[in-house]
Write a protein that holds these residues in place. Structure first.
Motif, short mmCIF file in Angstrom:
data_model
loop_
_atom_site.label_atom_id
_atom_site.label_comp_id
_atom_site.label_asym_id
_atom_site.label_seq_id
_atom_site.Cartn_x
_atom_site.Cartn_y
_atom_site.Cartn_z
N ASP A 69 -15.94 -59.11 61.55
CA ASP A 69 -17.27 -58.19 61.85
C ASP A 69 -18.35 -58.83 61.27
OD1 ASP A 69 -18.46 -55.95 62.53
OD2 ASP A 69 -18.86 -55.17 60.56
N ASP A 70 -18.51 -59.52 60.24
CA ASP A 70 -19.69 -60.35 59.65
C ASP A 70 -20.05 -61.43 60.70
OD1 ASP A 70 -19.93 -58.87 57.55
OD2 ASP A 70 -18.94 -60.09 56.10
N LEU A 71 -18.79 -62.31 61.21
CA LEU A 71 -19.11 -63.51 62.35
C LEU A 71 -19.55 -62.65 63.57
CD1 LEU A 71 -18.52 -66.35 63.05
CD2 LEU A 71 -16.45 -65.35 63.73
N PHE A 72 -18.91 -61.53 63.86
CA PHE A 72 -19.32 -60.99 65.34
C PHE A 72 -21.16 -60.44 65.13
CE2 PHE A 72 -19.59 -57.62 68.55
CZ PHE A 72 -19.17 -58.08 69.57
N GLN A 73 -21.25 -59.91 64.04
CA GLN A 73 -22.69 -59.44 63.78
C GLN A 73 -23.56 -60.41 63.83
OE1 GLN A 73 -22.97 -56.84 60.45
NE2 GLN A 73 -22.38 -55.11 61.27
N SER A 74 -23.16 -61.89 63.20
CA SER A 74 -24.12 -63.04 63.13
C SER A 74 -24.54 -63.53 64.65
CB SER A 74 -23.65 -64.04 62.38
OG SER A 74 -22.50 -64.55 62.86
N ILE A 75 -23.17 -63.31 65.34
CA ILE A 75 -23.30 -63.84 66.60
C ILE A 75 -24.28 -62.89 67.63
CG2 ILE A 75 -22.29 -64.22 68.91
CD1 ILE A 75 -19.95 -65.42 67.05
N SER A 76 -24.22 -61.81 67.36
CA SER A 76 -25.10 -60.59 68.19
C SER A 76 -26.01 -59.94 67.59
CB SER A 76 -24.17 -59.24 68.50
OG SER A 76 -23.84 -58.71 67.29
N ASP A 77 -26.91 -60.94 66.53
CA ASP A 77 -27.99 -60.54 65.74
C ASP A 77 -27.99 -59.21 65.13
OD1 ASP A 77 -29.14 -63.05 66.48
OD2 ASP A 77 -29.65 -62.19 68.33
#
Length: 134
Positions: A69-77
């Protein structure tokens, strides 16, 4: 390496103490096959739901879900969180949908296999099965 069926096929002349019988399976009852496949499908559905639950709990407990989830949030700003889409209710709802679909498919597949076997018996003559008693 010889099996009981091989021994029965040879029709040997020596006598054994066990009685041997050769039977031919020429018919599978459609309703019996349907009931048995439904019972197997129910067992598979229970296993599916429990396995989804266990995998979700392991992924959640080990922190893999929060890391992804953290990785996905960093990709999607930071706009989208996976936690809103991959929660316990969503996972269990998906598990129930998959279990119901498997229930239907396995039940129908069992009935279809019984029907196909009954049609194939007319061509092949059935399955020769050897039994012995000790």
């Amino acid at each position: 390496m010889s099996t009981v069926a091989d021994k029965l096929a040879k029709k040997s002349t020596h006598r054994t103490s066990a009685k041997q019988v050769r039977l031919r399976l020429v018919y599978i009852d459609f309703w019996s096959a349907l009931k048995l496949s439904f019972l197997a499908a129910v067992a598979l559905a229970v296993v599916t739901i429990v396995s989804f639950l266990l995998v979700y709990l392991v992924v959640r407990t080990t922190g893999v879900l929060s890391t992804v989830d953290d990785l996905f949030q960093s990709i999607s700003d930071g706009g989208v969180s996976l936690e809103t889409y991959i929660g316990f209710p969503q996972v269990m709802a998906f598990a129930v949908v998959v279990a119901i679909l498997n229930l239907i498919v396995v039940t129908v597949l069992g009935a279809v296999v019984a029907g196909i076997y009954n049609l194939a018996v007319k061509i092949t003559g059935g399955l020769l099965v050897g039994f012995t008693s000790h």
